[in-house]
Design an enzyme around this catalytic site. Structure first.
Site, PDB file in Angstrom:
ATOM      1  N   SER A   6       0.790  -1.234   0.000  1.00  0.00           N
ATOM      2  CA  SER A   6       0.000   0.000   0.000  1.00  0.00           C
ATOM      3  C   SER A   6       0.818   1.278   0.000  1.00  0.00           C
ATOM      4  CB  SER A   6      -0.930   0.024   1.220  1.00  0.00           C
ATOM      5  OG  SER A   6      -1.747  -1.112   1.217  1.00  0.00           O
ATOM      6  N   THR A   7       2.007   1.247   0.593  1.00  0.00           N
ATOM      7  CA  THR A   7       2.800   2.469   0.676  1.00  0.00           C
ATOM      8  C   THR A   7       4.167   2.278   0.044  1.00  0.00           C
ATOM      9  OG1 THR A   7       3.830   1.954   2.806  1.00  0.00           O
ATOM     10  CG2 THR A   7       1.674   3.032   2.884  1.00  0.00           C
TER      11      THR A   7
END
Length: 198
Positions: free
Chosen positions: A9-10
């Protein structure tokens, strides 16, 4: 043929563990497609598109966990439907998902619901964190382009009528829209003043 898909996600997260796990499940490194810095709730992911496009009838799409593929039960079901229609199997962490098996379907739905629940929890914690930060004065929103003294000086120059809005924007290193907003806040007419000649 095995096609692997990995996602985090990051940008700070590392995909090494997922890549290693996919390789251990038999996926060749050049057949692993990735999305870095994209959430599972976002279906428009280039790596996922490439992975699905690389799958042919008889192939198997391999993911380490269902939440890497999708963070919503609806998306997970839609992806599985696409795979099934294309004659592609889904392997989740070494277990082959069979959409025709009632127990397999039940387990898949449970995993999908857990992934969606975790995503909802993350969103809720983020909102709560922002609320706390705002209450403590750490989250102030968009900061004004000009400090109060600078804005007062800009308005003073505008009133003097010796500078155009473009010149004021350049002088204060801001956009013309910022000049107009400052002038409007001061109750001045939002027009470019005539330049005094002489």
């Amino acid at each position: 043929m095995l096609v692997g898909y990995a996602r985090c996600s990051t940008d700070q997260q590392d995909l090494t563990a997922q890549r290693d796990a996919l390789t251990a499940l038999g996926v060749k490194p050049n057949r692993i497609y990735v999305d870095h810095g994209l959430t599972g709730t976002n279906r428009a992911r280039p790596g996922l598109r490439e992975a699905l496009a690389a799958c042919r009838s008889g192939d198997t799409l391999v993911v380490t966990k269902l939440d890497r593929l999708a963070r919503s039960l609806t998306d997970a079901r839609n992806i599985v439907e696409e795979l099934t229609e294309a004659g592609v199997k889904l392997n989740i962490g070494g277990s082959l998902h069979d959409p025709t098996d009632p127990v397999g379907r039940l387990l898949f739905n449970v995993l999908g619901m857990i992934a969606e629940f975790e995503s909802d929890l993350i969103r809720m914690r983020t909102r709560e964190g922002m609320k706390v930060a705002k209450a403590k004065g750490r989250l102030r929103g968009k900061q004004p382009k000009l400090k109060p003294a600078q804005e007062a000086h800009l308005v003073e120059l505008w009133r003097a009528g010796k500078h155009t809005s473009a010149e004021l924007a350049e002088l204060f290193s801001v956009a013309r829209s910022t000049v107009y907003r400052a002038v409007q806040r001061a109750g001045e007419p939002a027009r470019s003043p005539a330049r005094t000649r002489g």
